[in-house]
Enzyme design. Structure first.
Site, PDB file in Angstrom:
ATOM      1  N   LYS A 254       0.830  -1.206   0.000  1.00  0.00           N
ATOM      2  CA  LYS A 254       0.000   0.000   0.000  1.00  0.00           C
ATOM      3  C   LYS A 254       0.862   1.252   0.000  1.00  0.00           C
ATOM      4  O   LYS A 254       0.457   2.295  -0.522  1.00  0.00           O
ATOM      5  CB  LYS A 254      -0.960  -0.015   1.185  1.00  0.00           C
ATOM      6  CG  LYS A 254      -1.957  -1.165   1.111  1.00  0.00           C
ATOM      7  CD  LYS A 254      -2.883  -1.185   2.295  1.00  0.00           C
ATOM      8  CE  LYS A 254      -3.711  -2.457   2.283  1.00  0.00           C
ATOM      9  NZ  LYS A 254      -2.880  -3.675   2.533  1.00  0.00           N
ATOM     10  N   CYS A 364      -7.977  -6.770   7.450  1.00  0.00           N
ATOM     11  CA  CYS A 364      -8.376  -7.805   6.482  1.00  0.00           C
ATOM     12  C   CYS A 364      -9.046  -8.949   7.232  1.00  0.00           C
ATOM     13  O   CYS A 364      -8.708 -10.112   7.043  1.00  0.00           O
ATOM     14  CB  CYS A 364      -7.177  -8.298   5.674  1.00  0.00           C
ATOM     15  SG  CYS A 364      -5.871  -9.057   6.661  1.00  0.00           S
TER      16      CYS A 364
END
Length: 427
Positions: A254, A364
């Site tokens: 990311k 997640c």
């Protein structure tokens, strides 16, 4: 157009019917040995890697059949035990139950391929397993947790956990648009299709290619990244010239996405307590042609970042389809292990956001205790922050739940991700 949830039940077993099981002829003992290692707790991918490295002369079909045998017995072990009437069945019997009971290979052929000899193959239970845990081959506690989280969607969600996720790429827009990347990959023999939710995503079509042998990867044109994960980076809405902090950077997937959004300008800071991950991040940054990434070995005091991403450590229940045996290697306490740590990291991140700045909290996992409850407790303690709609103007409403981003495999084809977008008051 937003895809609707299908009214036809998803069948996770259909892909098993397409596997080249006949290529297991003579490999039953090899498969049984590898399966035994997985059932005893060894990671399936490592076991399979060692097994295939020691047998480099195997054909492509033999390698495929062996891989599917090891992974799917590891995955479906509880349902296979139900078919056999005992959960402690030996690997050859489990392999027979996989091929005959779930893949409809004729019984005699299946028994021979599994190494059971020429005798009568053991009979299998014909009834549908009565519980979600047995149908989806999950530990009881985990099936119960998903039933609480998803209610009537639990069966569909768990069915989607039992097939491999797609191979998804993120175009490095600093180097190429998604369309240009698709053309380049086509010239390298790789067919793709655009993702549905992220404007950066391409899904690989057909057999898995050797991505690491592609010049386009070596030139930094893309990274492998789940489409749901891409949405987390996009929610930060990093802009050129800003100061942006990735507080739990890991190996930097990311971070690289944020750097591309910033057009390699401003200050991009990456912190992680694992120095080896930060070293890998710097290597990947160079490949992606990012020059403004600064790794932090400790957090600075008094930083006024425009945007902070907290992709927090979590129970990782959203990515179980990526590891066929992971569900059996975690324990119930994983559901309560992380909230205190997550709250601490989120509070630390809040101290580094300037007035008027943005804080994105993400996981997640599928666990309200780690997701909505953590955000609620944070907002109760920090009235200077407010929850705002994720991705206003570009993110589909289909990716939202109760004001948060929430995507899952049965609804979006992604791994399961949660995110909250929080903004600090300008005062």
């Amino acid at each position: 157009m937003v895809p609707a949830l299908s009214t036809v039940p998803f069948d996770p077993l259909s892909r098993l019917h397409l596997q080249p099981w006949s290529a297991l002829a003579g490999l039953g003992p090899v498969a049984a040995d590898a399966i035994a290692q997985v059932l005893s707790g060894s990671a399936a991918e490592r076991v399979l890697d060692r097994t295939l490295r020691d047998r480099r002369s195997l054909t492509r079909e033999q390698r495929q059949a062996l891989k599917e045998a090891v992974f799917n017995v590891g995955l479906w072990r509880r349902r296979l035990g139900f078919l056999l009437g005992r959960e402690d069945a030996a690997p050859p019997f489990l392999l027979h139950a996989l091929m005959h009971g779930l893949s409809v290979v004729p019984a005699v052929e299946s028994a021979a391929l599994a190494g059971l000899g020429d005798g009568a193959p053991p009979p299998l239970v014909s009834a549908l397993p009565p519980t979600l845990a047995l149908r989806a081959s999950l530990p009881d506690w985990l099936a119960d947790h998903f039933a609480r989280e998803f209610g009537p969607e639990a069966d569909d969600f768990c069915a989607h956990l039992n097939v491999p996720g797609p191979i998804t790429l993120r175009a490095n827009v600093l180097r190429a648009s998604r369309e240009a990347l698709a053309e380049r990959l086509r010239s390298e023999g790789v067919e793709t299709r655009p993702g549905t939710w992220s404007p950066l995503a391409l899904h690989i079509e057909g057999p898995r290619p050797n991505l690491y042998g592609l010049r386009s990867l070596q030139e930094g044109l893309f990274e492998v990244q789940d489409e749901g994960s891409q949405l987390l980076g996009l929610l930060v809405e990093a802009r050129p010239g800003e100061t942006v902090l990735d507080l739990c950077a890991g190996a930097g997937g990311k971070t690289l996405q944020l750097g591309a959004d910033m057009k390699d300008s401003g200050r991009l800071l990456a912190y992680d307590p694992d120095p080896e991950r930060l070293d890998r991040l710097l290597q990947r940054s160079a490949r992606a042609h990012l020059t403004r990434v600064q790794v932090l070995r400790s957090l600075p005091e008094g930083l006024d970042a425009d945007r902070v991403l907290v992709d927090a450590p979590c129970s990782e229940l959203g990515s179980l389809r990526r590891g066929p045996d992971q569900r059996f290697r975690i324990q119930p306490e994983v559901l309560t292990r992380f909230p205190a740590l997550q709250q601490d990291i989120l509070q630390r991140g809040a101290l580094l956001v300037r007035p008027g700045g943005r804080l994105v909290y993400a996981t997640c996992t599928v666990n309200r205790a780690e997701n909505e409850d953590v955000v609620a407790a944070f907002l109760a303690s920090r009235p200077d922050f407010r929850l705002v709609r994720p991705g206003a103007g570009w993110l589909s409403d289909a990716c939202l739940r109760d004001g948060f981003l929430f995507v899952a495999p049965h609804r979006h084809g992604t791994d399961a991700f949660f995110a909250a977008v929080l903004e600090r008051s300008a005062g």
